[in-house]
Write a protein that holds these residues in place. Structure first.
Motif, PDB file in Angstrom:
ATOM      1  N   PRO A 278       3.034 -12.601  -9.947  1.00 28.69           N
ATOM      2  CA  PRO A 278       1.882 -13.489 -10.183  1.00 28.69           C
ATOM      3  C   PRO A 278       0.498 -12.922 -10.564  1.00 28.69           C
ATOM      4  O   PRO A 278       0.504 -11.771 -10.514  1.00 28.69           O
ATOM      5  CB  PRO A 278       1.684 -13.988  -8.678  1.00 28.69           C
ATOM      6  N   VAL A 279      -0.331 -13.507 -11.232  1.00 23.79           N
ATOM      7  CA  VAL A 279      -1.504 -13.209 -11.755  1.00 23.79           C
ATOM      8  C   VAL A 279      -2.452 -12.595 -10.839  1.00 23.79           C
ATOM      9  O   VAL A 279      -2.861 -11.138 -11.153  1.00 23.79           O
ATOM     10  CB  VAL A 279      -2.506 -14.269 -12.333  1.00 23.79           C
ATOM     11  N   GLU A 280      -2.705 -13.097  -9.771  1.00 23.37           N
ATOM     12  CA  GLU A 280      -3.350 -12.328  -8.770  1.00 23.37           C
ATOM     13  C   GLU A 280      -2.917 -10.856  -8.334  1.00 23.37           C
ATOM     14  O   GLU A 280      -3.823 -10.010  -8.073  1.00 23.37           O
ATOM     15  CB  GLU A 280      -3.695 -12.998  -7.451  1.00 23.37           C
ATOM     16  N   ASP A 281      -1.379 -10.961  -8.198  1.00 21.32           N
ATOM     17  CA  ASP A 281      -0.860  -9.684  -7.679  1.00 21.32           C
ATOM     18  C   ASP A 281      -0.969  -8.707  -8.619  1.00 21.32           C
ATOM     19  O   ASP A 281      -1.070  -7.272  -8.373  1.00 21.32           O
ATOM     20  CB  ASP A 281       0.599  -9.880  -7.537  1.00 21.32           C
TER      21      ASP A 281
ATOM     22  N   ALA B 153      -6.065  -2.734  -9.311  1.00 21.29           N
ATOM     23  CA  ALA B 153      -6.977  -2.219  -8.258  1.00 21.29           C
ATOM     24  C   ALA B 153      -6.489  -1.193  -7.578  1.00 21.29           C
ATOM     25  O   ALA B 153      -7.409  -0.129  -7.228  1.00 21.29           O
ATOM     26  CB  ALA B 153      -7.558  -3.412  -7.474  1.00 21.29           C
ATOM     27  N   TYR B 154      -5.149  -1.241  -6.985  1.00 21.30           N
ATOM     28  CA  TYR B 154      -4.684   0.229  -6.415  1.00 21.30           C
ATOM     29  C   TYR B 154      -4.283   1.206  -7.232  1.00 21.30           C
ATOM     30  O   TYR B 154      -4.673   2.271  -6.817  1.00 21.30           O
ATOM     31  CB  TYR B 154      -3.290  -0.580  -5.736  1.00 21.30           C
ATOM     32  N   VAL B 155      -4.225   0.832  -8.608  1.00 22.15           N
ATOM     33  CA  VAL B 155      -3.935   2.031  -9.437  1.00 22.15           C
ATOM     34  C   VAL B 155      -5.271   2.738  -9.649  1.00 22.15           C
ATOM     35  O   VAL B 155      -5.483   3.860  -9.538  1.00 22.15           O
ATOM     36  CB  VAL B 155      -3.249   1.500 -10.812  1.00 22.15           C
TER      37      VAL B 155
ATOM     38  N   PRO C 221     -16.366  -7.947   0.665  1.00 23.34           N
ATOM     39  CA  PRO C 221     -16.025  -6.774   1.632  1.00 23.34           C
ATOM     40  C   PRO C 221     -14.861  -7.016   2.418  1.00 23.34           C
ATOM     41  O   PRO C 221     -13.939  -6.199   2.236  1.00 23.34           O
ATOM     42  CB  PRO C 221     -17.229  -6.418   1.954  1.00 23.34           C
ATOM     43  N   GLU C 222     -14.860  -8.070   2.796  1.00 21.88           N
ATOM     44  CA  GLU C 222     -13.812  -8.590   3.843  1.00 21.88           C
ATOM     45  C   GLU C 222     -12.345  -8.745   3.142  1.00 21.88           C
ATOM     46  O   GLU C 222     -11.297  -7.993   3.604  1.00 21.88           O
ATOM     47  CB  GLU C 222     -14.203  -9.686   4.892  1.00 21.88           C
ATOM     48  N   ALA C 223     -12.342  -9.433   2.075  1.00 23.68           N
ATOM     49  CA  ALA C 223     -11.228  -9.506   1.274  1.00 23.68           C
ATOM     50  C   ALA C 223     -10.515  -8.402   0.454  1.00 23.68           C
ATOM     51  O   ALA C 223      -9.271  -8.272   0.204  1.00 23.68           O
ATOM     52  CB  ALA C 223     -11.170 -10.806   0.640  1.00 23.68           C
ATOM     53  N   ALA C 224     -11.507  -7.606   0.136  1.00 21.30           N
ATOM     54  CA  ALA C 224     -11.083  -6.510  -0.818  1.00 21.30           C
ATOM     55  C   ALA C 224     -10.176  -5.516  -0.202  1.00 21.30           C
ATOM     56  O   ALA C 224      -9.137  -4.918  -0.785  1.00 21.30           O
ATOM     57  CB  ALA C 224     -12.394  -5.716  -1.043  1.00 21.30           C
ATOM     58  N   GLU C 225     -10.421  -5.296   1.309  1.00 23.03           N
ATOM     59  CA  GLU C 225      -9.391  -4.370   1.941  1.00 23.03           C
ATOM     60  C   GLU C 225      -7.999  -5.021   1.888  1.00 23.03           C
ATOM     61  O   GLU C 225      -7.100  -4.287   1.448  1.00 23.03           O
ATOM     62  CB  GLU C 225      -9.924  -4.244   3.222  1.00 23.03           C
ATOM     63  N   ALA C 226      -7.737  -6.237   2.180  1.00 23.55           N
ATOM     64  CA  ALA C 226      -6.573  -6.800   2.230  1.00 23.55           C
ATOM     65  C   ALA C 226      -5.981  -7.008   0.806  1.00 23.55           C
ATOM     66  O   ALA C 226      -4.971  -6.790   0.670  1.00 23.55           O
ATOM     67  CB  ALA C 226      -6.742  -8.241   2.725  1.00 23.55           C
ATOM     68  N   PHE C 227      -6.802  -7.117  -0.228  1.00 22.14           N
ATOM     69  CA  PHE C 227      -6.508  -7.020  -1.603  1.00 22.14           C
ATOM     70  C   PHE C 227      -5.993  -6.006  -2.009  1.00 22.14           C
ATOM     71  O   PHE C 227      -4.868  -5.952  -3.025  1.00 22.14           O
ATOM     72  CB  PHE C 227      -7.807  -7.455  -2.613  1.00 22.14           C
ATOM     73  N   LEU C 228      -6.491  -4.892  -1.526  1.00 21.20           N
ATOM     74  CA  LEU C 228      -5.952  -3.508  -2.129  1.00 21.20           C
ATOM     75  C   LEU C 228      -4.795  -3.145  -1.462  1.00 21.20           C
ATOM     76  O   LEU C 228      -3.808  -2.498  -1.893  1.00 21.20           O
ATOM     77  CB  LEU C 228      -7.184  -2.339  -1.922  1.00 21.20           C
TER      78      LEU C 228
ATOM     79  N   ARG D  76      -2.480  -5.397  -0.761  1.00 22.51           N
ATOM     80  CA  ARG D  76      -1.662  -6.263  -1.528  1.00 22.51           C
ATOM     81  C   ARG D  76      -1.111  -5.597  -2.482  1.00 22.51           C
ATOM     82  O   ARG D  76       0.060  -5.370  -2.995  1.00 22.51           O
ATOM     83  CB  ARG D  76      -2.160  -7.440  -1.768  1.00 22.51           C
ATOM     84  N   GLY D  77      -2.124  -4.833  -3.305  1.00 22.52           N
ATOM     85  CA  GLY D  77      -1.832  -4.254  -4.606  1.00 22.52           C
ATOM     86  C   GLY D  77      -0.822  -2.829  -4.253  1.00 22.52           C
ATOM     87  O   GLY D  77      -0.025  -2.663  -5.044  1.00 22.52           O
ATOM     88  N   GLU D  78      -1.225  -2.116  -3.280  1.00 20.72           N
ATOM     89  CA  GLU D  78      -0.361  -1.108  -2.902  1.00 20.72           C
ATOM     90  C   GLU D  78       1.148  -1.697  -2.435  1.00 20.72           C
ATOM     91  O   GLU D  78       2.211  -0.992  -3.000  1.00 20.72           O
ATOM     92  CB  GLU D  78      -0.836  -0.336  -1.551  1.00 20.72           C
ATOM     93  N   ASP D  79       1.284  -2.640  -2.072  1.00 24.89           N
ATOM     94  CA  ASP D  79       2.521  -3.192  -1.574  1.00 24.89           C
ATOM     95  C   ASP D  79       3.395  -3.731  -2.874  1.00 24.89           C
ATOM     96  O   ASP D  79       4.497  -3.205  -2.825  1.00 24.89           O
ATOM     97  CB  ASP D  79       2.463  -4.438  -0.499  1.00 24.89           C
ATOM     98  N   ARG D  80       2.358  -4.264  -3.673  1.00 22.12           N
ATOM     99  CA  ARG D  80       3.159  -4.754  -5.041  1.00 22.12           C
ATOM    100  C   ARG D  80       3.605  -3.692  -5.813  1.00 22.12           C
ATOM    101  O   ARG D  80       4.584  -3.754  -6.655  1.00 22.12           O
ATOM    102  CB  ARG D  80       2.377  -5.775  -5.647  1.00 22.12           C
ATOM    103  N   TYR D  81       2.745  -2.702  -5.713  1.00 17.27           N
ATOM    104  CA  TYR D  81       2.868  -1.455  -6.835  1.00 17.27           C
ATOM    105  C   TYR D  81       4.200  -0.770  -6.331  1.00 17.27           C
ATOM    106  O   TYR D  81       4.964  -0.207  -7.124  1.00 17.27           O
ATOM    107  CB  TYR D  81       1.708  -0.459  -6.586  1.00 17.27           C
TER     108      TYR D  81
END
Length: 221
Positions: free
Chosen positions: A189-192, A198-200, A109-116, A118-123
């Motif tokens: 990168p794969v993770e991005d 996830a952001y979509v 749960p803590e990492a999911a917010e940062a992950f999302l 990141r997705g918004e930024d890369r999108y």
């Protein structure tokens, strides 16, 4: 008059032969080359010595802080996944497009917010220019005349909702491209890529919630 023409012509021909030589002939000195065509370059071939460096070695170690673009031991943060298998790298599991985030991401749960985030930024960097900031397909390129950019909020058999367009398929399209969309496998990168997916999905879910809220307000009136 014609005599003088032949004299000048012969003089010019002899001058050209004297300067450039006859094809196939050999000279003690390097020939004059008007267009060298990169025959000689300031470069060092692999494993060759070089007087340019103090140690005389042409081969150099990577500069301090250099980050490799891939690695199998998990030490490198940048990973493009070329030639690898598994859902995390391909979006496919047991021959089918998978759904959901790969377990390799370890999204607490803590990492999911940062992950999302990141997705918004890369999108915003890679996708918004075509698909629009909100995913409606009205990005900058549509205003410049490129038609046919897909609306990521479309539903149904030809839509992008999870039921009809699995996450694994979206990953594959980001990686290899499709139609007018080019491949981003060597840029993202794969993770991005998974972060963008996830952001979509978050944008799609937010759109559906907004539609439900509007419908409920309409019924209340």
């Amino acid at each position: 008059m014609l005599k003088y023409f032949f004299i000048v012509y012969a003089f010019v021909a002899l001058a050209v032969l004297g300067i450039f030589g006859i094809p196939g002939s050999k000279f003690e000195r390097p020939p004059f080359r008007l267009f060298p065509d990169m025959d000689e370059q300031d470069k060092v071939k692999g494993q060759q010595p070089s007087d340019f460096f103090a140690d005389g070695k042409g081969s150099r170690l990577p500069a301090p802080g250099t980050v490799p673009n891939s690695g199998d031991n998990g030490e490198f943060s940048v990973d493009f996944g070329a030639g690898r298998t598994g859902y995390f790298y391909t979006g496919i599991t047991e021959g089918y497009y998978g759904t959901g985030m790969p377990t390799e991401l370890e999204l607490t749960p803590e990492a999911a917010e940062a992950f999302l985030a990141r997705g918004e930024d890369r999108y915003g960097i890679f996708c918004a220019i075509c698909h629009g900031a909100s995913g409606d397909g009205q990005g900058t390129v549509s205003k410049l005349g490129l038609a046919g950019v897909r609306n990521l909020h479309e539903t149904g058999e030809a839509g992008f909702d999870p039921a009809n367009y699995p996450d694994g398929k979206m990953f594959e399209v980001i990686t290899h491209g499709k139609g007018q969309m080019g491949a981003y496998g060597m840029n993202i990168p794969v993770e991005d890529r998974w972060a963008i997916i996830a952001y979509v999905r978050a944008m799609q879910e937010a759109r559906e919630v907004s539609k439900e809220d509007l419908a409920q307000k309409g019924e209340g009136q």
